[in-house]
Design a protein around this motif. Structure first.
Motif, PDB file in Angstrom:
ATOM      1  N   UNK A  36      -7.339 -13.848  10.287  1.00 50.16           N
ATOM      2  CA  UNK A  36      -6.258 -14.653  10.887  1.00 50.16           C
ATOM      3  C   UNK A  36      -5.581 -15.539   9.849  1.00 50.16           C
ATOM      4  N   UNK A  37      -6.391 -16.100   8.931  1.00 47.75           N
ATOM      5  CA  UNK A  37      -5.816 -16.963   7.884  1.00 47.75           C
ATOM      6  C   UNK A  37      -4.903 -16.137   6.981  1.00 47.75           C
ATOM      7  N   UNK A  38      -5.374 -14.953   6.623  1.00 49.78           N
ATOM      8  CA  UNK A  38      -4.579 -14.075   5.752  1.00 49.78           C
ATOM      9  C   UNK A  38      -3.272 -13.701   6.435  1.00 49.78           C
ATOM     10  N   UNK A  39      -3.349 -13.339   7.711  1.00 46.58           N
ATOM     11  CA  UNK A  39      -2.143 -12.913   8.449  1.00 46.58           C
ATOM     12  C   UNK A  39      -1.141 -14.046   8.553  1.00 46.58           C
ATOM     13  N   UNK A  40      -1.634 -15.261   8.831  1.00 45.26           N
ATOM     14  CA  UNK A  40      -0.698 -16.382   9.002  1.00 45.26           C
ATOM     15  C   UNK A  40      -0.043 -16.743   7.673  1.00 45.26           C
ATOM     16  N   UNK A  41      -0.806 -16.704   6.579  1.00 48.10           N
ATOM     17  CA  UNK A  41      -0.240 -17.051   5.271  1.00 48.10           C
ATOM     18  C   UNK A  41       0.766 -16.008   4.816  1.00 48.10           C
ATOM     19  N   UNK A  42       0.467 -14.760   5.085  1.00 48.41           N
ATOM     20  CA  UNK A  42       1.386 -13.694   4.681  1.00 48.41           C
ATOM     21  C   UNK A  42       2.682 -13.727   5.470  1.00 48.41           C
ATOM     22  N   UNK A  43       2.567 -14.075   6.736  1.00 51.95           N
ATOM     23  CA  UNK A  43       3.780 -14.089   7.574  1.00 51.95           C
ATOM     24  C   UNK A  43       4.699 -15.243   7.171  1.00 51.95           C
ATOM     25  N   UNK A  44       4.135 -16.296   6.530  1.00 52.97           N
ATOM     26  CA  UNK A  44       4.967 -17.415   6.092  1.00 52.97           C
ATOM     27  C   UNK A  44       5.711 -17.100   4.803  1.00 52.97           C
ATOM     28  N   UNK A  45       5.191 -16.148   4.024  1.00 53.81           N
ATOM     29  CA  UNK A  45       5.818 -15.799   2.753  1.00 53.81           C
ATOM     30  C   UNK A  45       7.013 -14.890   3.013  1.00 53.81           C
ATOM     31  N   UNK A  46       8.138 -15.163   2.343  1.00 53.74           N
ATOM     32  CA  UNK A  46       9.338 -14.298   2.535  1.00 53.74           C
ATOM     33  C   UNK A  46       9.498 -13.316   1.417  1.00 53.74           C
ATOM     34  N   UNK A  85       0.861  -1.188   0.000  1.00 54.55           N
ATOM     35  CA  UNK A  85       0.000   0.000   0.000  1.00 54.55           C
ATOM     36  C   UNK A  85       0.895   1.235   0.000  1.00 54.55           C
ATOM     37  N   UNK A  86       0.573   2.222  -0.832  1.00 60.63           N
ATOM     38  CA  UNK A  86       1.460   3.383  -0.979  1.00 60.63           C
ATOM     39  C   UNK A  86       0.890   4.661  -0.385  1.00 60.63           C
ATOM     40  N   UNK A  87      -0.350   4.638   0.074  1.00 60.76           N
ATOM     41  CA  UNK A  87      -0.931   5.868   0.617  1.00 60.76           C
ATOM     42  C   UNK A  87      -1.612   5.587   1.945  1.00 60.76           C
ATOM     43  N   UNK A  88      -1.859   6.654   2.676  1.00 59.80           N
ATOM     44  CA  UNK A  88      -2.590   6.550   3.930  1.00 59.80           C
ATOM     45  C   UNK A  88      -1.687   6.230   5.099  1.00 59.80           C
ATOM     46  N   UNK A  89      -2.318   5.993   6.250  1.00 57.81           N
ATOM     47  CA  UNK A  89      -1.566   5.650   7.454  1.00 57.81           C
ATOM     48  C   UNK A  89      -0.884   4.309   7.333  1.00 57.81           C
ATOM     49  N   UNK A  90      -1.439   3.483   6.476  1.00 60.05           N
ATOM     50  CA  UNK A  90      -0.895   2.125   6.324  1.00 60.05           C
ATOM     51  C   UNK A  90       0.097   2.046   5.171  1.00 60.05           C
ATOM     52  N   UNK A  91       0.646   3.155   4.757  1.00 57.98           N
ATOM     53  CA  UNK A  91       1.580   3.161   3.629  1.00 57.98           C
ATOM     54  C   UNK A  91       2.813   2.340   3.977  1.00 57.98           C
ATOM     55  N   UNK A  92       3.225   1.497   3.042  1.00 56.84           N
ATOM     56  CA  UNK A  92       4.389   0.638   3.239  1.00 56.84           C
ATOM     57  C   UNK A  92       4.038  -0.746   3.749  1.00 56.84           C
ATOM     58  N   UNK A  93       2.784  -0.987   4.082  1.00 63.75           N
ATOM     59  CA  UNK A  93       2.383  -2.287   4.654  1.00 63.75           C
ATOM     60  C   UNK A  93       1.986  -3.242   3.534  1.00 63.75           C
ATOM     61  N   UNK A  94       2.193  -4.531   3.841  1.00 65.71           N
ATOM     62  CA  UNK A  94       1.864  -5.580   2.865  1.00 65.71           C
ATOM     63  C   UNK A  94       0.388  -5.903   2.948  1.00 65.71           C
ATOM     64  N   UNK A  95      -0.213  -6.165   1.781  1.00 65.05           N
ATOM     65  CA  UNK A  95      -1.625  -6.505   1.711  1.00 65.05           C
ATOM     66  C   UNK A  95      -1.831  -7.567   0.643  1.00 65.05           C
ATOM     67  N   UNK A  96      -2.941  -8.288   0.798  1.00 68.04           N
ATOM     68  CA  UNK A  96      -3.328  -9.290  -0.195  1.00 68.04           C
ATOM     69  C   UNK A  96      -4.658  -8.874  -0.784  1.00 68.04           C
ATOM     70  N   UNK A  97      -4.776  -9.061  -2.077  1.00 67.71           N
ATOM     71  CA  UNK A  97      -6.047  -8.725  -2.740  1.00 67.71           C
ATOM     72  C   UNK A  97      -6.985  -9.908  -2.587  1.00 67.71           C
ATOM     73  N   UNK A  98      -8.173  -9.649  -2.047  1.00 71.35           N
ATOM     74  CA  UNK A  98      -9.159 -10.705  -1.862  1.00 71.35           C
ATOM     75  C   UNK A  98     -10.224 -10.685  -2.952  1.00 71.35           C
ATOM     76  N   UNK A  99     -10.519  -9.496  -3.420  1.00 68.86           N
ATOM     77  CA  UNK A  99     -11.590  -9.373  -4.416  1.00 68.86           C
ATOM     78  C   UNK A  99     -11.328  -8.125  -5.231  1.00 68.86           C
ATOM     79  N   UNK A 100     -11.615  -8.219  -6.523  1.00 68.45           N
ATOM     80  CA  UNK A 100     -11.399  -7.064  -7.396  1.00 68.45           C
ATOM     81  C   UNK A 100     -12.726  -6.573  -7.953  1.00 68.45           C
TER      82      UNK A 100
END
Lengths: 75, 112
Positions: A65-75, A12-27
């Motif tokens: 929780x599922x999203x967080x755990x899967x993301x934390x496993x990815x390097x 994410x490049x804008x807002x308070x959460x800028x620089x944080x990793x995110x996963x797209x769930x729906x487009x």
């Protein structure tokens, strides 16, 4: 540049959460539903996301929780 | 040249029923500008001296990365470039020299 799709890991490049990793769930048209370990699940403009080369297998019904755990496993 | 605190303030003529009197009015600070482009920053507290001190801590605190330093479009550009550098789509040498310093700082804010 990588395509935006369900399961694509983005930064994410804008807002308070800028620089944080995110996963797209729906487009949707011009917007994406994103979630991540340090983010709230919310709709975001796709222009505010930079896609990376990594994807994870997820559905739109995955819990936070599922999203967080899967993301934390990815390097 | 007098000290900044001892300078004469702006004069404002005020009409009253008896006469037109002269009053001294304090100057208001201009909005702060972006370090990259020089454009004014939005959402940053500025105003007459003394009034800004009375604002709460949360009103004087930045809420976004590079808050108080860069404006919205500049911040978006820096974070985008830093994300591309972090994930290997671009090298830092290919970036504009003026932005390299800010991108190096932004790299610590981008998650791996």
């Amino acid at each position: 540049m990588m395509a935006l799709e369900t399961g694509r890991i983005c930064i994410k490049t804008t807002g308070r959460e800028a620089g944080k990793k995110a996963v797209i769930l729906k487009l949707e048209k011009g917007f994406a539903l994103i979630d991540g370990p340090h983010l709230k699940r919310r709709k975001c403009n796709i222009r505010h996301l930079v896609p990376t080369s990594q994807t994870i297998a997820l559905t739109a019904h995955a819990t936070h929780e599922e999203v967080s755990s899967k993301l934390s496993q990815v390097k | 040249m007098p000290n900044k605190t001892q300078r004469t303030r702006k004069k404002k003529m005020v009409r009253t029923p008896g006469k037109t009197s002269r009053r001294f009015v304090g100057t208001k600070a201009r909005p702060h500008a972006s370090a990259l482009s020089g454009r004014p920053l939005s959402g940053v507290t500025h105003g007459k001296r003394g009034k800004v001190n009375k604002h709460s801590k949360t009103q004087k605190r930045p809420t976004v990365p590079f808050g108080g330093l860069l404006n919205g479009p500049d911040r978006r550009r820096i974070m985008e470039q830093a994300a591309r550098v972090r994930h290997g789509f671009k090298t830092i040498q290919a970036v504009n020299l003026k932005e390299q310093i800010l991108i190096q700082q932004a790299l610590s804010k981008i998650e791996e």
